[in-house]
Design an enzyme around this catalytic site. Structure first.
Site, mmCIF file in Angstrom:
data_model
loop_
_atom_site.group_PDB
_atom_site.id
_atom_site.type_symbol
_atom_site.label_atom_id
_atom_site.label_comp_id
_atom_site.label_asym_id
_atom_site.label_seq_id
_atom_site.Cartn_x
_atom_site.Cartn_y
_atom_site.Cartn_z
ATOM 1 N N SER A 41 0.894 -1.307 0.014
ATOM 2 C CA SER A 41 0.191 -0.003 -0.271
ATOM 3 C C SER A 41 0.783 1.252 -0.112
ATOM 4 O O SER A 41 2.340 1.414 -0.604
ATOM 5 C CB SER A 41 -1.120 0.087 0.634
ATOM 6 O OG SER A 41 -2.028 0.615 1.156
ATOM 7 N N ASP B 190 -8.153 -5.653 -5.814
ATOM 8 C CA ASP B 190 -8.534 -4.555 -5.359
ATOM 9 C C ASP B 190 -8.504 -3.101 -5.575
ATOM 10 O O ASP B 190 -7.771 -3.087 -7.366
ATOM 11 C CB ASP B 190 -6.438 -4.467 -4.809
ATOM 12 C CG ASP B 190 -6.092 -3.168 -3.328
ATOM 13 O OD1 ASP B 190 -7.157 -2.615 -3.532
ATOM 14 O OD2 ASP B 190 -4.780 -3.755 -3.325
ATOM 15 N N HIS C 124 -6.080 -6.168 -1.903
ATOM 16 C CA HIS C 124 -4.725 -5.452 -1.116
ATOM 17 C C HIS C 124 -3.652 -6.287 -0.461
ATOM 18 O O HIS C 124 -4.200 -6.445 0.463
ATOM 19 C CB HIS C 124 -5.801 -4.574 -0.376
ATOM 20 C CG HIS C 124 -5.038 -3.296 0.207
ATOM 21 N ND1 HIS C 124 -4.688 -3.029 -1.397
ATOM 22 C CD2 HIS C 124 -4.237 -2.435 0.857
ATOM 23 C CE1 HIS C 124 -3.899 -1.657 -0.972
ATOM 24 N NE2 HIS C 124 -4.200 -1.000 0.492
#
Ligand code: NAG
Ligand code: NAG
Ligand code: NAG
Ligand code: NAG
Ligand code: NAG
Ligand code: NAG
Ligand code: NAG
Length: 499
Positions: free
Chosen positions: A181, A431, A456
């Protein structure tokens, strides 16, 4: 829907959990649940906690106080300096580093395979790594927050690892970066900015292209919407219809009270926008954590939770009204364990959070919702109102083109091809952040590993017995590539030192 949504997305989520604490509020990407429900602590995740006196401003010579940067370290499997055993460094994200360490099992599992040291430095202004002595002081105003930037965080990691290596006489040990991320963005950027410090980076679910006009602004919400549509068109349609129903109920006399009752809210509903944000958060987070097995990453959830949400929305008896169906659906997200007494929507817009600051300075990720393809209400990105919100909240004006100036992005393919190497961009296409990710191979060593049913940074999570083959394969490819970087480093070193 308010335009602020485009960035509150990062910010609102998790917060809305019960019971919510101010610290847990409005963290981006991966916010930390306010109640500890992570049971994945095991003997395999032991580490020492250390503090390093870090320079507050790496880019000026002002005499400023240093601050203690926390880092986690494990040398149990490290083979030491003389065989030049590798060092795995996870680039801390916007939150408590221990939480990221516990949710990054992959790095812990790799360490024994590579005889590697593991270190998890915490990102400044998060967790315990607070300048100015406390969170309250650090978050006081735009002057004290001024040092909360990605560039400063990268410099922290560079300074820390250089110092640590010197202390251990481990200067020659290759460093491999990891991150998911925002942490994945940091890992990729650090590889590019500090090629002398790290030999490669695994950047998982890193939306480094979600800036400026590099990708279509509607991509994020289109992906969320498609995740629902692929489970069931009627589910998608019901959600798409629900916004107008909420708006019209909300406008009636006592309408907001009715909505509060239908959705089991703890307090009064101040406006239907608050309910929109709460639902939007649930759908977006569900898309991020649409994992193939039951998980407790953000919330305790079943495998492929969107399928379960849609089942609830679809299966409700014929004639059940739209709002009840939506309530049943989002209850899968907010109340899977059945423990919630009521839902607290109060997301304290005035509690300054670190990601709000970052989103209001550098991390401007423009988003919109396209009425043709999105299940969310239509809205356009409006930079002016975004900037006004930032001015009101922090007294700063964002610099929306700074990230692409500092780290690039527009012409990323030819830049990475000509000037980059040893980066893995991994993405799962469920995601929504994959829309701003690198999903095409760029060269032999700047590689995209894409899974159709991944979400994710699933690849960074610990292996489980329920891992589907495509996930096992993705991790195996990662191991192979990382091993290649390290082997190649040793070969080069041998040439230099004639060993
Ligand atoms: C810890 O790691 C060992 C081998 O590295 C593995 O056999 C064991 O299952 C792991 N334990 C847990 C609780 O993950
Ligand atoms: C921010 O807070 C610090 C510490 O209290 C103070 O010295 C400074 O004047 C404040 N700056 C602004 C712009 O308000
Ligand atoms: C390296 O050693 C010095 C002296 O003991 C210490 O102050 C510093 O924190 C160490 N660096 C790291 C990264 O731990
Ligand atoms: C959560 O689920 C339990 C069990 O189904 C239910 O009794 C409770 O009312 C739910 N809480 C909310 C806030 O809806
Ligand atoms: C939606 O579809 C219509 C008809 O195809 C098209 O004219 C319009 O530009 C589309 N709107 C957006 C925002 O893409
Ligand atoms: C964008 O936001 C500004 C400030 O809130 C507002 O004045 C303007 O009308 C908005 N622009 C559009 C196209 O909606
Ligand atoms: C990129 O190349 C690797 C082999 O190095 C391959 O496994 C992978 O599928 C390719 N990725 C894409 C998106 O084509």
């Amino acid at each position: 829907m308010t335009t602020k949504l485009s960035f509150t997305l990062f910010l609102t989520l998790i917060v809305l959990l019960l019971p919510s604490s101010p610290e847990a509020r409005r963290l981006p990407f991966l916010s930390k649940p306010s109640h500890p429900q992570n049971n994945i602590v095991s003997d395999n995740y032991t580490y020492q906690i250390r503090y390093f006196q870090q320079t507050l401003d790496h880019f000026s010579f002002h005499h400023l106080p240093t601050f203690p940067q926390r880092y986690l370290i494990n040398t149990d499997h490290w083979l030491g300096p003389s065989p030049m055993a590798p060092i795995f460094l996870y680039c801390g994200n916007e939150g408590d580093i221990e939480w990221f360490a516990l949710n990054t099992g992959f790095v812990w599992e790799l360490a024994p395979l590579f005889g590697a040291m593991v270190i998890f430095p915490e990102h400044r202004y998060y967790g315990e790594s607070m300048p100015y002595g406390s969170r309250d002081e650090a978050y006081k105003n735009a002057s004290t927050l001024a040092y909360l930037t990605a560039e400063q965080a990268l410099a922290d990691y560079a300074v820390l690892i250089t110092d640590l290596k010197r202390n251990l006489s481990a200067e020659a040990c290759p460093v491999v970066l990891f991150g998911g991320s925002y942490g994945g963005m940091l890992a990729a950027w650090m590889r590019v900015k500090y090629p002398h410090i790290a030999i490669g980076a695994l950047a998982s679910s890193a939306p480094i292209l979600q800036f400026d006009d590099i990708v279509p602004l509607d991509t994020f919400y289109n992906i969320v919407s498609n995740d629902f549509r692929r489970e069931s068109t009627s589910c998608f349609d019901t959600i798409k219809k629900s916004w107008d129903v909420i708006t019209s109920v909300g406008r009636k006399a006592n309408g907001l009270d009715r909505l509060a009752k239908t959705f089991h809210l703890c307090g009064k509903l101040k406006s239907s926008d608050d309910l929109f944000n709460w639902l939007e958060s649930a759908y977006s987070y569900l898309a991020m954590v649409d994992y193939p097995y039951p998980s407790e990453f953000l919330m305790p959830l079943p495998a492929y939770p969107i399928k379960e949400v849609c089942k609830k929305i679809d299966e409700s008896a014929e004639g059940t009204n739209v709002l009840d169906r939506i309530f049943n659906g989002v209850s899968v997200y907010y109340n899977y364990t059945g423990q919630a007494d009521c839902f607290d929507l109060d997301d304290d817009p005035h509690g300054m959070s670190g990601w709000d600051w970052q989103a209001c300075t550098e991390m401007v990720m423009p988003m919109s919702s396209n009425k043709n393809s999105s299940m969310f209400p239509e809205w356009d990105y409006n930079y002016t109102s975004y900037a006004v919100d930032c001015w009101n909240e922090f007294g700063v004006i964002p610099r929306p083109t700074w990230i692409t100036t500092e780290f690039g992005g527009h012409d990323y393919k030819s830049v990475f091809k000509n000037f980059g190497s040893n980066i893995i961009f991994s993405n799962g296409l469920l995601d929504p952040w994959s829309g701003g990710g690198v999903v095409e191979n760029i060269s032999d060593s700047v590689v995209a590993l894409v899974t159709k049913k991944g979400a994710h940074h699933l690849d960074l999570r610990a292996a489980t017995a329920d891992d589907p083959d495509w996930l096992v394969d993705q991790r195996a490819s990662e191991v192979k590539l990382i091993k290649g970087w390290i082997d190649n480093y040793y070969t080069t070193k041998k040439g230099v030192f004639n060993m």
